[in-house]
Scaffold this motif. Structure first.
Motif, PDB file in Angstrom:
ATOM      1  N   GLN A 317       0.825  -1.204   0.000  1.00  0.00           N
ATOM      2  CA  GLN A 317       0.000   0.000   0.000  1.00  0.00           C
ATOM      3  C   GLN A 317       0.858   1.252   0.000  1.00  0.00           C
ATOM      4  N   GLN A 318       1.920   1.158   0.787  1.00  0.00           N
ATOM      5  CA  GLN A 318       2.820   2.295   0.902  1.00  0.00           C
ATOM      6  C   GLN A 318       3.472   2.588  -0.452  1.00  0.00           C
ATOM      7  N   ILE A 319       3.926   1.549  -1.099  1.00  0.00           N
ATOM      8  CA  ILE A 319       4.588   1.747  -2.388  1.00  0.00           C
ATOM      9  C   ILE A 319       3.593   2.298  -3.399  1.00  0.00           C
ATOM     10  N   MET A 323       4.082   5.821  -5.236  1.00  0.00           N
ATOM     11  CA  MET A 323       4.270   5.892  -6.679  1.00  0.00           C
ATOM     12  C   MET A 323       3.218   6.766  -7.330  1.00  0.00           C
ATOM     13  N   LYS A 324       2.057   6.790  -6.702  1.00  0.00           N
ATOM     14  CA  LYS A 324       0.987   7.618  -7.244  1.00  0.00           C
ATOM     15  C   LYS A 324       1.405   9.089  -7.253  1.00  0.00           C
ATOM     16  N   SER A 325       2.180   9.457  -6.221  1.00  0.00           N
ATOM     17  CA  SER A 325       2.582  10.853  -6.107  1.00  0.00           C
ATOM     18  C   SER A 325       3.561  11.261  -7.195  1.00  0.00           C
ATOM     19  N   LEU A 330       0.230   1.889  -9.918  1.00  0.00           N
ATOM     20  CA  LEU A 330       0.448   0.453  -9.779  1.00  0.00           C
ATOM     21  C   LEU A 330      -0.844  -0.282  -9.441  1.00  0.00           C
ATOM     22  N   LYS A 331      -1.777   0.436  -8.863  1.00  0.00           N
ATOM     23  CA  LYS A 331      -3.009  -0.197  -8.399  1.00  0.00           C
ATOM     24  C   LYS A 331      -3.760  -0.858  -9.558  1.00  0.00           C
ATOM     25  N   THR A 467       9.813  14.059 -10.576  1.00  0.00           N
ATOM     26  CA  THR A 467       8.793  15.097 -10.709  1.00  0.00           C
ATOM     27  C   THR A 467       7.420  14.476 -10.499  1.00  0.00           C
ATOM     28  N   ASP A 468       6.411  15.313 -10.524  1.00  0.00           N
ATOM     29  CA  ASP A 468       5.044  14.807 -10.358  1.00  0.00           C
ATOM     30  C   ASP A 468       4.653  13.891 -11.503  1.00  0.00           C
ATOM     31  N   GLU A 469       5.301  14.091 -12.628  1.00  0.00           N
ATOM     32  CA  GLU A 469       4.925  13.293 -13.800  1.00  0.00           C
ATOM     33  C   GLU A 469       5.758  12.035 -13.930  1.00  0.00           C
ATOM     34  N   GLY A 470       6.757  11.916 -13.111  1.00  0.00           N
ATOM     35  CA  GLY A 470       7.571  10.715 -13.226  1.00  0.00           C
ATOM     36  C   GLY A 470       9.038  11.034 -13.060  1.00  0.00           C
TER      37      GLY A 470
END
Lengths: 575, 102
Positions: A317-319, A323-325, A330-331, A467-470
């Motif tokens: 969940q943490q990962i 990663m969403k940020s 990944l979900k 960055t926010d985009e990756g």
């Protein structure tokens, strides 16, 4: 030593009876010697009984060879309960005449010895049991109990020798188990009698974590692995550790897979990593190793290739949240069944258990990409050399299966260490290092490709930005002041932009000036033209005047002449 | 092997069972020794059943027979076993609890 005997020879090779126990048949090159007794020895609780019982059960279930289990220690019911947890239905198999369990009880209190005797009773019982179900396999567990029940060692030893000879004569494959003794492999020196195959089991506890080990002490007439192999007992019975690829013969692929970071692919010859290669991402804390790993997983899933993520530090969940940020989802992949995440603390079990757990999950899920994040924590459950040997086995296995694997590793010191703590950098095919670069009061991330076998790769340091985009890699600024990164790079870029603006301005000014000059010049040219014209006019004017004068003078003269003539005539007439 | 007991129904104070495997010298010695001791000490109060495991191997399991010859005292309880050719009279008598340990 190669575990598999080549069947190129036409000579009669030692026939072997497969045990059906995961891994053991590979180490022994096919199983135990057929028709001969083998000895399994070890301390209490190291799995002798289970190993031999599994040999019988698997023989009956998988190879159609009924077996007799002679228990000197436990009753049939106890054995049935013990293996029920592994999913084996012993009473049913007994009913189906696949297995026969004979409990031999020796109670010293009820037995008195006087004079000569022999163990024909045991032989007869065994013979009866073997004949009753047509057994091909026999286990005597633990025959040394005879020594505690009977006094006359001379008779016992002679009878044991006779027993093993008799078993060979019967043509059954037998396992005899024995407790490990001081100085010898077994307390009663059974290894003297059973000399064809001796397997030693051990159970060691180091740093509060237990490891079971199996070693083939000897195996006459056969090649065999000589190392100590870790094994484990879980809900599916015994698995001896996968000792794949001692030969380094696995196939290689020249197909390339993207790393998930376009700029990184560019550094790797524009295409990314080789499929089936092993990649190490090392770096100090907080340098973005997990992000690199997660993006690699993400990319794999985007290609519709399955991926397993083994996390030893963070929960799935943490990962996913983290990663969403930075723009990795990944979900969705998990929901689509492309990604599996398994998180466990390294201290949950020993190294070999980890390896087997990883192995089993990979076999089950069949991924194309595997991620271990990070391997550093495994050192808490084993020594560096153990971790290394575990990783070697893992890499071997994955390469054989053509699975790309990415490890992350934490390097403890900030200077560029030539070696990671696990010493695996020499094993892997590609090694990326993410490093903190501290200057001008700030820390920035730099990414290097330390090595990448078999492909052209950039030797340059790139600034690694999240960055926010990756993730992205930015060319570092190489100027007269050296390599600049972070805000220094941005400042430099700003300075450059200012300079550019100023220069543009200056150029503009010059242009205007030139324009003006041209105008001035043109004006001058115009005035010269005018001057020339006026000069010309002046010249023309005098010329015309001259003409005019000449003409007028001519006219005047003619007039005068005319006048005089007429005057003369008049004058003359009048006169 | 013939059964050495008299009629089955009669209750004896001592019920003995001797397991042998064929007609080996050890078995014969054991049987002869046993008969001798019984005649001396338990006359009329015993029955001896001789079981040949070569003929009835399935019986070996019931009495947990390993060694041959084995003498089993089925009655009186508890069950006692004496293995060997019964050459030591003292040990046999003590083992069968016919004579208390001196």
């Amino acid at each position: 030593m190669p575990p598999k005997s080549k069947k190129s020879s036409t000579l009669a090779l030692l026939a072997k009876t497969p045990t059906g126990i995961t891994g053991l048949d590979e180490i022994t090159g096919g199983g135990l010697p057929a028709g001969r007794p083998s000895l399994i020895c070890g301390d209490a609780g190291c799995g002798k009984t289970l190993l031999s019982l599994e040999f019988i059960i698997r023989g009956a279930m998988e190879f159609g060879e009924p077996g007799v289990f002679v228990a000197f220690e436990e009753k049939a019911e106890e054995l049935a309960i013990n293996v029920a947890s592994l999913g084996f239905d012993l009473p049913k198999m007994q009913k189906d005449k696949l297995i026969r369990i004979d409990h031999v009880q020796i109670d010293r209190n009820e037995i008195e010895e006087t004079g000569e005797y022999d163990l024909s009773g045991l032989f007869i019982r065994l013979d009866h049991a073997i004949n009753a179900i047509g057994a091909k396999r026999v286990v005597l567990d633990t025959i040394e109990n005879l020594f505690s029940g009977l006094n006359n060692q001379g008779i016992l030893r002679a009878e044991l020798r006779r027993l093993f000879g008799w078993l060979k004569g019967k043509g059954v494959t037998a396992i005899i188990t024995g407790e490990r003794g001081d100085g010898g492999l077994t307390r009663q020196g059974l290894e003297e009698y059973v000399s064809d195959c001796v397997i030693l089991l051990d159970h060691r506890v180091t740093n509060q974590i237990s490891t079971r080990l199996l070693r083939i002490v000897k195996y006459r007439g056969s090649l065999h692995g000589t190392n100590e192999y870790p094994f484990l007992i879980d809900e599916e019975g015994i698995s001896v550790l996968p000792v794949t690829s001692l030969l380094l013969e696995s196939e290689v692929s020249s197909q390339r897979v993207s790393s998930g970071i376009p700029a990184l692919d560019k550094m790797l010859g524009g295409k990314g990593f080789f499929r089936g290669s092993s990649i190490l991402v090392s770096g100090t804390a907080g340098t973005g190793k997990t992000s690199v790993a997660a993006f690699f997983a993400n990319e794999s899933c985007l290609r519709k290739e399955k991926c397993i993520y083994f996390a030893f530090e963070e929960s799935p969940q943490q990962i996913i949240r983290n990663m969403k940020s930075i723009g990795g989802d990944l979900k969705t992949h998990i929901d689509n069944g492309l990604l599996e995440m398994h998180a466990s603390r390294p201290t949950l079990y020993g190294l070999e258990m980890h390896l087997v757990a990883i192995h089993k999950k990979i076999k089950k899920f069949k991924p194309k990409t595997v991620i271990l994040d990070p391997i550093t924590n495994l050192v808490t459950v084993g020594s560096v050399s153990e971790v290394k040997s575990m990783l070697i086995r893992l890499i071997d296995f994955l390469q054989a299966e053509q699975i790309t694997v990415l490890f992350t590793a934490l390097s403890l010191n900030t200077n560029v260490s030539e070696q990671t703590d696990e010493g695996v950098s020499s094993l892997v095919d590609a090694w990326l290092q993410v490093r903190d670069i501290e200057s001008n009061g700030e820390r920035n991330r730099g990414l290097y490709i330390m090595k990448s076998r078999g492909m052209k790769h950039s030797n340059q340091v790139r600034e690694f930005v999240i960055t926010d985009e990756g993730l992205d890699l930015v060319d570092v600024y190489l100027g007269t002041d050296g390599v600049l990164i972070g805000s220094a790079r941005e400042a430099q870029q700003l300075t450059e932009a200012t300079g550019q603006a100023l220069r543009t301005h200056a150029v503009g000014q010059k242009d205007i000036e030139i324009q003006r000059k041209r105008k001035v010049l043109e004006a001058k040219i115009a005035s010269l033209h005018e001057e020339f014209d006026s000069m010309q006019d002046l010249l023309n004017k005098s010329y015309i005047e001259e003409e005019l004068r000449k003409e007028i003078m001519e006219k005047n003269r003619e007039q005068m002449i005319k006048n005089r003539l007429s005057k003369n005539a008049d004058h003359g007439k009048s006169k | 092997m013939a059964k050495a007991s008299k009629t089955e129904k009669k209750e004896y104070k001592w019920e003995l069972r001797l397991y042998v495997a064929g007609n080996t010298p050890k078995s014969v010695t054991a049987l002869n020794n046993l008969k001798k001791y019984c005649e001396q000490h338990l006359k009329g109060e015993y029955s001896i059943e001789v079981i040949d495991l070569l003929v009835q191997p399935q019986l070996a399991e019931g009495d947990q027979i390993l060694a041959i010859p084995t003498l089993v005292r089925k009655f009186p309880e508890p069950i006692r076993k004496i293995i060997g050719d019964l050459s030591n009279e003292e040990k046999v008598l003590v083992g069968l609890n016919i004579r208390p340990v001196k």
